[in-house]
Write an enzyme that holds these catalytic residues in place. Structure first.
Site, PDB file in Angstrom:
ATOM      1  N   HIS A 110       0.856  -1.194   0.000  1.00  0.00           N
ATOM      2  CA  HIS A 110       0.000   0.000   0.000  1.00  0.00           C
ATOM      3  C   HIS A 110       0.896   1.249   0.000  1.00  0.00           C
ATOM      4  O   HIS A 110       1.956   1.258   0.631  1.00  0.00           O
ATOM      5  CB  HIS A 110      -0.908  -0.022   1.238  1.00  0.00           C
ATOM      6  CG  HIS A 110      -1.987   1.007   1.176  1.00  0.00           C
ATOM      7  ND1 HIS A 110      -1.740   2.338   1.438  1.00  0.00           N
ATOM      8  CD2 HIS A 110      -3.298   0.924   0.847  1.00  0.00           C
ATOM      9  CE1 HIS A 110      -2.866   3.022   1.294  1.00  0.00           C
ATOM     10  NE2 HIS A 110      -3.830   2.181   0.918  1.00  0.00           N
ATOM     11  N   GLU A 180      -4.155   1.699  -7.284  1.00  0.00           N
ATOM     12  CA  GLU A 180      -4.501   2.791  -6.374  1.00  0.00           C
ATOM     13  C   GLU A 180      -3.627   4.006  -6.688  1.00  0.00           C
ATOM     14  O   GLU A 180      -2.525   4.133  -6.121  1.00  0.00           O
ATOM     15  CB  GLU A 180      -4.260   2.360  -4.925  1.00  0.00           C
ATOM     16  CG  GLU A 180      -5.183   1.280  -4.433  1.00  0.00           C
ATOM     17  CD  GLU A 180      -5.536   1.500  -2.965  1.00  0.00           C
ATOM     18  OE1 GLU A 180      -6.716   1.427  -2.644  1.00  0.00           O
ATOM     19  OE2 GLU A 180      -4.634   1.762  -2.156  1.00  0.00           O
TER      20      GLU A 180
END
Ligand code: PGA
Length: 268
Positions: A110, A180
């Protein structure tokens, strides 16, 4: 005959479902609140036939929430894991430990972890360790900003290649890739990406996987994440090649997340 085909049917059935992952990050502050939110989300998610819901709470709550899980429609995941299965790594948690308490997924790479110093090499080792432990690994990739020359496309492709080094074809069934874009994540986001932005990268991911694994790469589910809400869910999920969503802020509000889940259920 039926028994022989059962695993394939289950695999096919799961492939048809939309995968909606809630990344709770470091919220909420108290276990009681986590329980309440999870109870409400579970109520919505457990009646949806076409959606696989995964909640990634702060790991310290996972054991408690796991006791509330029944069936396969809602499972739990981790937001990170270490790159070894055990050892003298104070403060870290290994993929095997995560698997042993019944979690099914782990988010790796992430952008909020990359910014803390997680390198592509570490991400690669974490992916290999996660697969070895039997977890489904959700690899996050995405550019900080877009440029006119398409440098961001090369950047995302290289993130994938570095992350998947030494991941074998047969291990791809344990992989999910989430696009993302950093500029679309969190409360300072410029905006959510458009479904066209997401589709462009989904195609890039498919092509990168095809270069690496030929046709075997085509089965890896692709998610979009970054300012997902109940209003843009349908757009992303109908942009072909997006198989699900990685939801941050909106996954903490059971009503909004419920709307996202119900929206996903309706998409064919
Ligand atoms: P957001 O976060 O939905 O709050 O933008 C997404 C993520 O960080 O995974």
């Amino acid at each position: 005959m039926c028994g022989f085909f059962a695993p394939f049917l289950l695999w096919y059935y799961c492939r048809m479902k939309k995968l909606i992952i809630g990344n709770w990050k470091m919220y909420p502050v108290e276990l009681k609140e986590a329980r309440e939110r999870f109870t409400q989300i579970k109520k919505t998610a457990s009646v949806l036939r076409n959606v696989q819901t995964v909640i990634c709470p702060p790991l310290v709550y996972a054991g408690d929430l796991k006791k509330m899980v029944a069936g396969h429609r809602v499972t739990l995941g981790a937001q990170n894991a270490w790159l070894e299965q055990e050892g003298a790594y104070t403060g870290e948690v290994s993929p095997s430990q995560i698997r042993s308490v019944g979690l099914t997924h782990v988010i790796i790479g992430h952008s909020e972890r990359r910014v803390l110093g997680e390198t592509d090499e570490m991400i690669n080792k974490k992916i290999l360790a996660g697969i070895k432990a039997g977890l489904v690994v959700v690899l996050c990739v995405g550019e900080r900003e877009r440029d006119k020359d398409g440098e961001y496309l090369r950047y995302v492709a290289s993130q994938i290649k570095l992350a998947l080094k030494n991941v074998q074809k047969k291990e791809l069934s344990n992989m999910v890739i989430a696009y993302e874009p950093i500029w679309a994540i969190g409360k300072n986001a410029l905006r959510a990406a458009s479904s066209e932005d997401a589709l462009e990268i989904a195609i890039l991911i498919k092509k990168t996987l095809a270069d690496m694994y030929n046709r075997d790469g085509s089965h890896v589910p692709i998610l979009y994440g970054g300012s997902v809400n109940e209003k843009n869910t349908k757009d992303f999920l109908t942009a072909s090649r997006i198989d699900g969503l990685l939801v941050g802020r909106a996954s903490l509000d059971p009503f909004v997340f419920g709307e996202i889940l119900r929206g996903a259920e309706k998409v064919k």
